[in-house]
Design a protein around this motif. Sequence first.
Motif, short mmCIF file in Angstrom:
data_model
loop_
_atom_site.label_atom_id
_atom_site.label_comp_id
_atom_site.label_asym_id
_atom_site.label_seq_id
_atom_site.Cartn_x
_atom_site.Cartn_y
_atom_site.Cartn_z
N SER A 173 -15.68 24.21 -34.01
CA SER A 173 -14.62 25.21 -34.13
C SER A 173 -13.27 24.51 -34.12
O SER A 173 -13.16 23.33 -33.75
N THR A 213 -23.72 26.59 -27.83
CA THR A 213 -22.39 26.00 -27.95
C THR A 213 -22.21 24.98 -26.84
O THR A 213 -22.70 25.15 -25.71
N PRO A 243 -18.39 28.04 -38.19
CA PRO A 243 -17.47 28.83 -37.36
C PRO A 243 -16.80 29.91 -38.18
O PRO A 243 -16.62 29.78 -39.40
N ASN A 294 -13.24 32.85 -33.85
CA ASN A 294 -13.84 31.98 -32.83
C ASN A 294 -15.32 32.27 -32.60
O ASN A 294 -15.90 31.80 -31.61
N GLY A 295 -15.92 33.07 -33.49
CA GLY A 295 -17.36 33.29 -33.43
C GLY A 295 -18.08 32.34 -34.36
O GLY A 295 -17.55 31.30 -34.79
N TRP A 296 -19.31 32.71 -34.71
CA TRP A 296 -20.16 31.85 -35.52
C TRP A 296 -21.02 32.69 -36.45
O TRP A 296 -21.32 33.84 -36.15
N ASP A 329 -20.11 36.78 -31.87
CA ASP A 329 -18.76 36.55 -31.39
C ASP A 329 -18.70 35.26 -30.60
O ASP A 329 -19.67 34.50 -30.53
N GLN A 330 -17.57 34.98 -29.96
CA GLN A 330 -17.38 33.71 -29.26
C GLN A 330 -18.29 33.56 -28.04
O GLN A 330 -18.44 32.46 -27.51
#
Length: 265
Positions: free
Chosen positions: A82, A114, A140, A144-146, A176-177
């Motif tokens: 990220s 993560t 990413p 800020n999620g994936w 989400d993050q």
Amino acid sequence: WRHIYGGSRSDFAISIVKISDGSYAITGNSESNDGDVAGQSMTGANSIAHIMVIKIDSVGALQWAKLFGGIGEDFGTSISVSPTGVLAVAGNTSSRTGDFANLGVRTIDMFLITVSPFGDLVWAKRFGGERFDHGHAVVPTPDNGWMLTGKAISFDGMFEGMSRGGGTDIYVIRVDQHGDILWKRSIGGEWYEVGSSIVLTPDGCLVTGWTNSDNGDFLGTNRGNNDLFAVAVQADQKIIAAGSKSDGADGFDVLLVRYNSDGSP
């Protein structure tokens, strides 16, 4: 320069990503419990694969090496970073202990973990059902999620009602993050599909892989046996499938089809 990392057993590097400071992060799997990962194996001397993540500087000097997983087989297949330096690793696991304890009891699941810039586990998530589900790629997202893709045979658990009616289907999952699912989408036909790579687009993502279906989301695109494909999943979960089509007389034509989120053209 040239460097070798690992221990005395089998160690495999599968994916690498460059970080903004010029360093690199690598993932794969390791059966070692010595060398760069001394004392980290959760199965001791037993040669069970764990996810391996290592970070090296711009000239290959090892900064840290970590193993993640449990008492099962864990394989890291894709690594991404990220803008804040947090690493994400996707792959598949059969572990029910260690880093994957209390995350569901299934056969083989796709996972996403993560890792902090210093090698500490931030969180771990499993996705799948009672059968075999594999994560193949992760990227990413701007929030800020994936987003990850892979393949799944399961048609139950968190994939209940999502099967496209055949062997393996492509799955695209956005989290989400914290790793909580924002949305998930299956893509495929009655045979076999695998999502192997994913990139973000301004309105969603683009997934590449292979298929041997000629119906469902790939209606009219099959050229015989296994075909390459590109699929765009837009932010509203509508999809665009690209491939080729033959009418049997004049060879193959380029085909582009846009589907609504309910699967209708």
